[in-house]
Design an enzyme around this catalytic site. Structure first.
Site, PDB file in Angstrom:
ATOM      1  N   GLU A  19      29.872   1.373 -62.074  1.00 20.02           N
ATOM      2  CA  GLU A  19      30.106   1.779 -63.498  1.00 20.02           C
ATOM      3  C   GLU A  19      31.755   1.617 -63.925  1.00 20.02           C
ATOM      4  O   GLU A  19      31.925   1.436 -64.955  1.00 20.02           O
ATOM      5  CB  GLU A  19      29.711   3.407 -63.585  1.00 20.02           C
ATOM      6  N   PHE A  24      22.268   5.521 -67.159  1.00 19.39           N
ATOM      7  CA  PHE A  24      22.071   6.853 -67.875  1.00 19.39           C
ATOM      8  C   PHE A  24      23.475   7.341 -67.830  1.00 19.39           C
ATOM      9  O   PHE A  24      24.467   7.452 -67.254  1.00 19.39           O
ATOM     10  CB  PHE A  24      21.257   7.545 -66.831  1.00 19.39           C
ATOM     11  N   ASP A  60      24.125  10.463 -66.886  1.00 16.66           N
ATOM     12  CA  ASP A  60      24.390  10.889 -65.580  1.00 16.66           C
ATOM     13  C   ASP A  60      25.348  10.342 -64.732  1.00 16.66           C
ATOM     14  O   ASP A  60      25.833  10.779 -63.805  1.00 16.66           O
ATOM     15  CB  ASP A  60      22.973  11.423 -64.957  1.00 16.66           C
ATOM     16  N   PRO A  94      31.564   7.656 -62.532  1.00 13.46           N
ATOM     17  CA  PRO A  94      32.388   6.680 -61.716  1.00 13.46           C
ATOM     18  C   PRO A  94      33.290   5.845 -62.616  1.00 13.46           C
ATOM     19  O   PRO A  94      34.468   5.324 -62.226  1.00 13.46           O
ATOM     20  CB  PRO A  94      31.501   5.771 -61.115  1.00 13.46           C
ATOM     21  N   HIS A 140      18.440  12.307 -64.496  1.00 14.73           N
ATOM     22  CA  HIS A 140      18.344  11.355 -65.653  1.00 14.73           C
ATOM     23  C   HIS A 140      18.172  12.002 -67.165  1.00 14.73           C
ATOM     24  O   HIS A 140      17.621  11.481 -67.863  1.00 14.73           O
ATOM     25  CB  HIS A 140      17.068  10.571 -65.564  1.00 14.73           C
TER      26      HIS A 140
END
Length: 698
Positions: free
Chosen positions: A419, A442, A444, A448, A488
């Site tokens: 990410e 997602f 969530d 990162p 999620h």
């Protein structure tokens, strides 16, 4: 020297004498800067700085060979790189002193944190202080060049040379996970980038033995496709020959290299962490000083001592004169602080037909798909990448279905699961003229990437004093959609909203999705597009109105404009029987269903954009109704909703007929998988109905 490693040992004695003498003068300039800063530390140490003492040879050998079309990302000990590309001591001192005419940031950021966009010099993106962070944005530049070349959007004519990208970094920073993400993408896609690693054996007070199991040259062997080269970083002639061969190779073959250069550290870590506090190894480092080494080489080549002494004297004189001149430069003014927060957007009015006569009902995910399709069709500089968006799948929610087949794997493609790279690479992509649309699978899993979002994307325009905006559209599925479980289902907008310099969009229906997505794409700033998973298809109970007539392809909604989704009756307002619900996303649909129990009494203000916030619409609504509920799907405690309620209470207290009410999820660490527990935790239409009844009866 390491075995099985390409090593360039030859010393190119054919380097022009003018180049050698220029390099020597610049080395003495860098040394003079260090001496001057120490002699005047009551002035120069007001703001923390570091110098390049010990690193001059490798830095100058690289930077003196760069061309205006190239990009380089120095780090905070790289003032010799800045001298090598043509910056003057005066300009560096303006940043040291944080003065108004600091050419990099206008006095906003540290010494050695440059950003440069001049036509006659290599380009430098905004540089943050976060160690190793420059690796991803800089690799994004190389990826941007590769994309433009492969798409035929960047051509080289009349002998013009292709650009190279150089990322300068310390060996200790290579341990950062984000550096590995950059290496992975450079190796995977064979990007035209050079990672120049300067290893001085220290990371503040930690030694290399404490920080890593192997140096960068050994580490890079794990990334197939990146060639590693070693050179003595104290030997200018060897460094020049090495960098010449590497730069020329990258220009021709468009593939990545890592150059590893051991160097001494001959000064403090920074002016704020002084060498005498923790170091006892100067006897080991001093003999590796590149300046006397280069001096002796030049003498051996027949250069006269008086010539070198003259160059040293000129360097010292220039530094002293530039210092006196820099001291006279004014301090920034208070008004300067509020410039360059956001780059101006071209989208300022709602245009296009929201409800065309021949329009068909569309679900939210398809409205987004159609908007992206049109963007890719009309803008060859636009591309889409992220986890699982390419190939056959087209996203886990099918939000990019068939786009890879339609536009090719070069424009719509999958990335590794990283990410930070997905978000941070958009800085470099944007700098090359690409217009990236990226996806985080997602909400969530956005964490990162928040490091890059915070340190690089959000601050680039402000800290570069308006030189580098980041055009980056980041799509993030968010919210609970029925037993998605704790990883999620989360809502994270409050955390993202604390990052200034990032716009945040949150549509509640297909029409807004299409119009806002197009505006977000054209916005020259980082935009986070939160897309509620439960609204994608309008299948979650009570969310059917997320489906609506699809606007025409030219429909666009400016960011920062709220919309009255449901209007209260004039009679209820006149009688003081109405209330305003300020919400967004799924909250709009909970409220719409709850409002059926209070005909004409409920007005819903759908914010649509959380940053910038439509404060005028909020003000008008509060004054009109006198009773307000701020509704969110997030955990309520310490949320954006609570913050907004506080602002409303402070500014409009005299207009309120009741305390501002708030409602959100229970303040728990995560959303449970069990559907019953999930229902207990989250708001719903029935809970909103009870809250509205309480507010109306206040």
């Amino acid at each position: 020297m390491l075995t099985n490693t390409p090593v360039i040992e030859e010393k190119d004695t054919e380097i022009r004498v003018e180049t050698l003498l220029k390099a020597y003068k610049l080395m003495k300039t860098a040394e003079a800067l260090t001496v001057l800063y120490e002699e005047n530390k009551e002035v120069t140490a007001k703001y923390v700085h570091a110098t390049s003492r010990g690193h001059e040879a490798i830095q100058l050998a690289m930077s003196m060979q760069l061309l205006p079309q190239d990009f380089v990302s120095p780090y905070y000990r790289d003032d010799s790189i800045l001298l090598g590309i043509g910056m003057s001591p005066y300009e560096l001192m303006l940043q040291l002193l944080a003065r108004k005419d600091d050419p990099f940031s206008g006095g906003r950021t540290y010494y050695g944190h440059p950003s440069l966009r001049r036509p006659d010099m290599p380009k430098i993106l905004h540089q943050s202080s976060s160690t190793g962070m420059q690796a991803i944005p800089t690799t994004g530049v190389a990826q941007g060049f590769q994309y433009l070349e492969e798409q035929g959007l960047m051509k080289y004519e009349n002998g013009e040379l292709p650009p190279v990208v150089v990322c300068s970094i310390g060996d200790g920073a290579v341990t950062e996970g984000e550096v590995s993400e950059a290496f992975q993408m450079a190796a995977l896609h064979q990007l035209p980038i050079i990672y120049m690693i300067q290893d001085n054996g220290w990371g503040i007070s930690a030694t290399g033995k404490e920080m890593y199991a192997q140096n960068a040259l050994e580490f890079i062997k794990g990334f197939k496709g990146i060639e590693g080269v070693s050179v003595n970083g104290s030997d200018f002639i060897a460094c020049y020959a090495t960098m010449k061969e590497v730069i020329d190779t990258v220009r021709k073959t468009r593939r990545p290299f890592l150059v590893y250069a051991p160097v001494p550290l001959l000064n403090h870590h920074t002016s704020g962490v002084r060498k005498e506090w923790y170091r006892s190894d100067f006897n080991e480092h001093a003999p590796k000083d590149p300046i006397p080494f280069f001096h002796d080489e030049l003498i051996a080549m027949g250069i006269k001592e008086e010539v070198l002494n003259g160059l040293a004297a000129e360097a010292t004189k220039l530094v002293r004169e530039d210092y006196e001149k820099a001291l006279l430069n004014p301090e920034p003014e208070a008004a300067d602080l509020f410039r360059h927060i956001y780059a101006p957007t071209p989208v300022t009015e709602e245009t296009g037909n929201r409800t065309p006569a021949d329009g068909k009902e569309v679900v939210m995910v398809d409205a987004a798909l159609h908007a992206v399709d049109k963007i890719l069709r009309e803008h060859p500089e636009a591309l889409l990448y992220g986890q699982d968006v390419g190939g056959e799948l087209g996203g886990v929610f099918r939000e990019a279905a068939l786009l890879a087949k339609r536009y090719g794997d070069g424009r719509v493609f999958n990335t590794p699961i990283q990410e930070a790279y997905i978000i941070g690479s958009t800085v470099g992509m944007s700098a090359t003229g690409c217009k990236p649309i990226v996806e985080i699978q997602f909400a969530d899993y956005i964490w990162p990437g928040v490091n890059q979002l915070y340190a690089e994307l959000s601050r680039a325009y402000f800290l570069s004093n308006g030189k580098w905006n980041v055009q980056s559209l980041i799509r993030v599925p968010i919210g609970a959609y029925g037993s998605g479980g704790p990883f999620h289902s989360s809502s994270v907008e409050s955390a993202i909203l604390t990052i200034r310099g990032v716009k945040v969009v949150y549509p509640s229906n297909a029409a807004d999705m299409k119009g806002l997505l197009r505006a977000a794409f054209y916005d020259p700033n980082p935009v986070i597009m939160f897309e509620h998973k439960g609204l994608y298809w309008g299948k979650v109970p009570g969310s059917k109105e997320a489906r609506c007539i699809e606007p025409d392809d030219d429909y666009i909604i400016p960011l920062g404009k709220a919309r009255i989704y449901l209007e209260a009756s004039a009679e209820a307002v006149e009688n003081g029987e109405s209330c305003l619900v300020i919400t967004y996303g799924m909250g709009v649909h909970w409220t719409k269903n709850a409002a059926k129990s209070f005909p004409g009494k409920i007005e819903i203000l759908d914010l649509r954009t959380l940053e910038p916030l439509d404060w005028d619409a909020i003000q008008e609504g509060v004054k009109k109704h006198g009773k307000v509920l701020v509704l969110t799907e997030e955990c309520l405690q310490n949320s954006f909703a609570e913050s907004l309620a506080g602002r409303i209470s402070f500014h409009f207290f005299s207009y309120l007929d009741a305390p501002v009410h708030t409602m959100g999820a229970e303040s728990l660490p995560a959303i449970p998988l069990n559907s019953g527990l999930e229902g207990f935790m989250l708001p719903n239409a029935d809970k909103v109905k009870s809250k509205l009844e309480e507010l109306l009866n206040w």
